[in-house]
Motif scaffolding. Sequence first.
Motif, PDB file in Angstrom:
ATOM      1  N   PRO A 120     -90.247  -4.408  11.508  1.00 58.87           N
ATOM      2  CA  PRO A 120     -89.942  -3.538  12.307  1.00 58.87           C
ATOM      3  C   PRO A 120     -89.029  -4.004  13.164  1.00 58.87           C
ATOM      4  CG  PRO A 120     -92.479  -5.551  12.083  1.00 58.87           C
ATOM      5  CD  PRO A 120     -91.506  -5.358  10.796  1.00 58.87           C
ATOM      6  N   ARG A 123     -86.957  -1.245  14.616  1.00 52.44           N
ATOM      7  CA  ARG A 123     -87.339  -0.132  15.529  1.00 52.44           C
ATOM      8  C   ARG A 123     -87.453  -0.966  16.746  1.00 52.44           C
ATOM      9  NH1 ARG A 123     -90.294   3.860  16.440  1.00 52.44           N
ATOM     10  NH2 ARG A 123     -91.582   3.712  17.279  1.00 52.44           N
ATOM     11  N   ILE A 124     -88.069  -2.450  16.721  1.00 58.34           N
ATOM     12  CA  ILE A 124     -87.231  -2.858  17.739  1.00 58.34           C
ATOM     13  C   ILE A 124     -86.441  -3.899  17.826  1.00 58.34           C
ATOM     14  CG2 ILE A 124     -89.638  -2.421  18.630  1.00 58.34           C
ATOM     15  CD1 ILE A 124     -90.815  -5.437  17.320  1.00 58.34           C
ATOM     16  N   TYR A 128     -88.012  -7.304  22.471  1.00 61.35           N
ATOM     17  CA  TYR A 128     -89.522  -7.352  22.135  1.00 61.35           C
ATOM     18  C   TYR A 128     -89.287  -7.824  20.856  1.00 61.35           C
ATOM     19  CZ  TYR A 128     -89.029  -3.662  25.698  1.00 61.35           C
ATOM     20  OH  TYR A 128     -89.181  -3.016  26.681  1.00 61.35           O
ATOM     21  N   ALA A 132     -93.122 -10.260  19.317  1.00 61.80           N
ATOM     22  CA  ALA A 132     -94.096  -9.049  18.133  1.00 61.80           C
ATOM     23  C   ALA A 132     -94.069 -10.589  17.662  1.00 61.80           C
ATOM     24  CB  ALA A 132     -92.596  -8.153  17.230  1.00 61.80           C
ATOM     25  N   ALA A 135     -96.569 -12.476  19.089  1.00 58.23           N
ATOM     26  CA  ALA A 135     -97.730 -12.604  18.117  1.00 58.23           C
ATOM     27  C   ALA A 135     -98.432 -12.530  16.621  1.00 58.23           C
ATOM     28  CB  ALA A 135     -97.851 -11.070  18.766  1.00 58.23           C
ATOM     29  N   LEU A 139    -101.461 -14.760  15.342  1.00 63.83           N
ATOM     30  CA  LEU A 139    -102.921 -14.280  14.214  1.00 63.83           C
ATOM     31  C   LEU A 139    -102.627 -15.059  13.407  1.00 63.83           C
ATOM     32  CD1 LEU A 139    -101.559 -10.424  15.117  1.00 63.83           C
ATOM     33  CD2 LEU A 139    -103.695 -11.425  15.938  1.00 63.83           C
ATOM     34  N   TYR A 142    -104.702 -18.224  14.045  1.00 64.37           N
ATOM     35  CA  TYR A 142    -105.975 -17.714  14.200  1.00 64.37           C
ATOM     36  C   TYR A 142    -106.168 -17.089  12.961  1.00 64.37           C
ATOM     37  CZ  TYR A 142    -110.172 -14.493  15.478  1.00 64.37           C
ATOM     38  OH  TYR A 142    -111.013 -14.331  15.541  1.00 64.37           O
TER      39      TYR A 142
ATOM     40  N   LEU B 221     -99.554 -15.190  29.078  1.00 67.51           N
ATOM     41  CA  LEU B 221     -99.569 -14.427  27.870  1.00 67.51           C
ATOM     42  C   LEU B 221     -99.949 -13.344  27.635  1.00 67.51           C
ATOM     43  CD1 LEU B 221     -99.441 -17.230  24.758  1.00 67.51           C
ATOM     44  CD2 LEU B 221     -97.312 -15.889  25.672  1.00 67.51           C
ATOM     45  N   LEU B 224     -97.851 -11.287  29.345  1.00 68.96           N
ATOM     46  CA  LEU B 224     -97.114 -10.305  28.728  1.00 68.96           C
ATOM     47  C   LEU B 224     -97.222  -9.623  27.734  1.00 68.96           C
ATOM     48  CD1 LEU B 224     -93.856 -11.142  27.587  1.00 68.96           C
ATOM     49  CD2 LEU B 224     -95.246 -12.610  25.882  1.00 68.96           C
ATOM     50  N   ILE B 228     -96.281  -5.459  28.006  1.00 69.13           N
ATOM     51  CA  ILE B 228     -96.202  -4.227  26.743  1.00 69.13           C
ATOM     52  C   ILE B 228     -96.690  -3.084  26.812  1.00 69.13           C
ATOM     53  CG2 ILE B 228     -95.505  -4.875  24.857  1.00 69.13           C
ATOM     54  CD1 ILE B 228     -93.685  -6.184  25.821  1.00 69.13           C
ATOM     55  N   PHE B 264    -112.635 -14.014  18.438  1.00 65.23           N
ATOM     56  CA  PHE B 264    -111.952 -12.680  18.316  1.00 65.23           C
ATOM     57  C   PHE B 264    -111.634 -11.973  20.117  1.00 65.23           C
ATOM     58  CE2 PHE B 264    -110.712  -8.062  17.849  1.00 65.23           C
ATOM     59  CZ  PHE B 264    -109.760  -8.220  16.864  1.00 65.23           C
ATOM     60  N   ILE B 267    -107.330 -13.298  21.077  1.00 60.57           N
ATOM     61  CA  ILE B 267    -106.374 -12.594  20.197  1.00 60.57           C
ATOM     62  C   ILE B 267    -106.051 -11.652  20.359  1.00 60.57           C
ATOM     63  CG2 ILE B 267    -105.650 -14.950  18.386  1.00 60.57           C
ATOM     64  CD1 ILE B 267    -107.022 -12.604  16.199  1.00 60.57           C
ATOM     65  N   PHE B 270    -102.820  -9.815  22.212  1.00 60.59           N
ATOM     66  CA  PHE B 270    -101.556  -9.932  20.872  1.00 60.59           C
ATOM     67  C   PHE B 270    -101.736  -9.185  19.820  1.00 60.59           C
ATOM     68  CE2 PHE B 270    -102.469 -14.459  21.939  1.00 60.59           C
ATOM     69  CZ  PHE B 270    -101.531 -14.703  22.762  1.00 60.59           C
ATOM     70  N   ILE B 271    -103.352  -8.858  19.462  1.00 59.23           N
ATOM     71  CA  ILE B 271    -103.216  -7.567  18.498  1.00 59.23           C
ATOM     72  C   ILE B 271    -102.647  -6.071  19.179  1.00 59.23           C
ATOM     73  CG2 ILE B 271    -104.795  -5.987  17.483  1.00 59.23           C
ATOM     74  CD1 ILE B 271    -105.978  -8.605  16.566  1.00 59.23           C
ATOM     75  N   ILE B 273    -100.584  -6.222  21.287  1.00 62.60           N
ATOM     76  CA  ILE B 273     -99.257  -6.223  21.441  1.00 62.60           C
ATOM     77  C   ILE B 273     -98.318  -6.216  20.850  1.00 62.60           C
ATOM     78  CG2 ILE B 273     -96.941  -8.332  21.160  1.00 62.60           C
ATOM     79  CD1 ILE B 273     -97.920  -9.585  23.372  1.00 62.60           C
ATOM     80  N   LEU B 274     -98.442  -6.781  19.322  1.00 60.34           N
ATOM     81  CA  LEU B 274     -98.529  -5.619  18.173  1.00 60.34           C
ATOM     82  C   LEU B 274     -98.116  -4.554  17.651  1.00 60.34           C
ATOM     83  CD1 LEU B 274     -99.110  -8.413  15.255  1.00 60.34           C
ATOM     84  CD2 LEU B 274     -97.130  -7.792  16.306  1.00 60.34           C
ATOM     85  N   LEU B 277     -96.156  -2.506  20.141  1.00 58.99           N
ATOM     86  CA  LEU B 277     -94.541  -3.230  19.507  1.00 58.99           C
ATOM     87  C   LEU B 277     -94.643  -1.902  18.151  1.00 58.99           C
ATOM     88  CD1 LEU B 277     -94.018  -6.541  20.121  1.00 58.99           C
ATOM     89  CD2 LEU B 277     -92.721  -4.130  21.498  1.00 58.99           C
ATOM     90  N   MET B 278     -95.152  -1.270  17.803  1.00 57.59           N
ATOM     91  CA  MET B 278     -95.107  -0.568  16.281  1.00 57.59           C
ATOM     92  C   MET B 278     -94.878   0.706  16.375  1.00 57.59           C
ATOM     93  SD  MET B 278     -95.024  -2.717  13.808  1.00 57.59           S
ATOM     94  CE  MET B 278     -95.738  -4.554  12.849  1.00 57.59           C
ATOM     95  N   ILE B 279     -95.665   1.852  17.514  1.00 59.47           N
ATOM     96  CA  ILE B 279     -96.211   2.123  18.117  1.00 59.47           C
ATOM     97  C   ILE B 279     -95.350   3.074  19.230  1.00 59.47           C
ATOM     98  CG2 ILE B 279     -98.138   4.561  18.729  1.00 59.47           C
ATOM     99  CD1 ILE B 279     -99.510   2.634  17.148  1.00 59.47           C
TER     100      ILE B 279
END
Lengths: 347, 293
Positions: A120, A123-124, A128, A132, A135, A139, A142, B221, B224, B228, B264, B267, B270-271, B273-274, B277-279
């Motif tokens: 990514p 793109r970012i 940003y 990422a 994050a 993850l 976890y 966070l 954050l 975002i 779950f 997090i 954070f999911i 956020i990801l 940021l992707m889309i």
Amino acid sequence: MAVRPAGDFKTSYRQDMALLDTAFYRWGFGLLVAALILAPFWLGHFIFLLTTIGIFAIGATGLSLLTGFTGQISLGHAAFMAIGAYGSAVLTGNYGLPFLAALPLSGVLAFACGAIVALPSLRIKGLYLAIATLAFQFLTEYTIIHAVGQGLGAISLRAPRIGPWVLRGEIQFYYLLLAVWLVSGVFAANLIRSRVGLALMAVRDRDYAAQVMGINLLASKTLAFGMSAFYAGLAGSLWAHYNRLISPEHFTIVTSIDYVAMIVMGGLTSIWGPHLGAALVISLSQGLKIITPAVVTILPSFAKVATPLREIVFGGILILLLIWEPGGLAALARKLKRLLDLWPFSY
Amino acid sequence: MIEFFLGGLINGLAVGSIYALIALGFALLYKSTKILNLAHGELVLFGGYLAIALSHVLPFPAAVFVTLLAAGILGFAIERAIMRPLFGQPLLSVIIVTLALGYIVRGVMVGLWGGDTRQFAAGLPTGVTVIAGIAIQRVGIYSAATAAALLLVFWLFFRYSLVGIAMRAAANEQLTASTLGVSLRRVFAYAWAFAAIAGAVGGVLLGLWLGVNFALGFVGLKALAAVILGGLDSIPGAIVGGLLIGVIETTVGGYIDAHIIYGFKEIVAFIIILLVLMIRPYGLFGTEHIERL
């Protein structure tokens, strides 16, 4: 800015390109390596300090390739370290691979994860990207907690074994680490003066200009992420075999921030930076741990504030250093050398 | 099932309103100073710890008032002592400095008051109200109302007061605002003070709900994630993002937490956020930044 002593002339390109280009650096490096090799004799049982510094210096070298030389901010470096550590734990434990195969393989595993995280980054960018990676850090933490060791994430390893030798002792492990440390440090120093390293620096300075000059942005950024993850994976694997019991607590966001602090304190665009920074950060935190029992006997209430105090001292030094000398310890060392070279006349 | 989601929706809106308030401070600071404040969670922590400590010696309203005052002063102090010397430094240095600042604030708070969970002095509303078969934490209602009232106050401030208008001008076009006589330094100082105050209010509200311990810093966070989602430089985006994060966390996160995998909920943010940021990296309402060769 290279300050060269008068009378030190280069007569071939080979001399000009040398990593250690003046007598001062050649002698200094030689002395440093000698001191490191003889360290078990003069450090005694504090050798664990140097081992820890070495492991984190390897990881920090990777982050400095990514952040200092490619300009991509990562707040998830400890996650790659975790991937390396757990990777090598699984490789040696479940698949019975020898340590010498698991060490590079865990680096490769981290490289692959780093390359995926890098995708990514086209793109970012900037802030940003930092978010990422943050994050990603959470993850990974976890996932490890929930996938390994019945919900605790702890896993134990056997002592590393090279051929017939089992590296049980502190000192034996130190020599193994020292070899990896030197090789990876020299490799990074070589990398950044090569074509690849110059391309990475071009990407850092202005990515579009770099692209116009024919540098493949995606490949460069992916490579930088991968390399940095590779170093972190090596560090993680070494850390796992050194501690022989790893848990996610070793690889939290705090470790990631420590890594960033190391490269910033050490000097972002210096090849010595990560090593100096790791030495400073580890000595600070371990030093406080070592003196705590002594202080507690005099001042019993100190035990409660020791950890917060470490955070305060750490944050304070970081802020002061950034305001006072943004180039970090490496720039300070350079200034000091210049001062001594020219002493007593500053011109 | 329906009740679970309806209850989650309402409780989520209540938490989300607090997140929105915290995210507002975050977005405001980013908008006017372009600083990504990773110490925002620690500002929340500061508010929570200080208010609880004060509430044991002062009546509750006075404790909150003193806390907000202290937060404002802290904001001014941060700007003057740390951020001004670093003006114009690269992005990474500034991010690191906010991280270091967070270390210091957290260290001081935990050092002074310890890492255990602390509660406000007794006498504040607790318990559960049942409306149409849905259990709602009473604290949640009060905090949502407070957050809503404060959001209104902030909105009025930015709409009508001179300082507020100057801050919006500086956020919109720094150079032009500066030429027209807006003191950027003062705007930055006010932005930090506001961020600290918004964070502190969030800390007090969350402290009422859950009690305060050092883990409260991680709420920063979630803020954050909210900004975002809403777009880093958008104030309405921060509010919508905060509410959305609160709702998604309590419904989707709570459901998976209870039925599929444990933990779950922590997090989900954070999911999100990801995914965002992707889309859509600029968020729901953020300024779209287009770069082409």
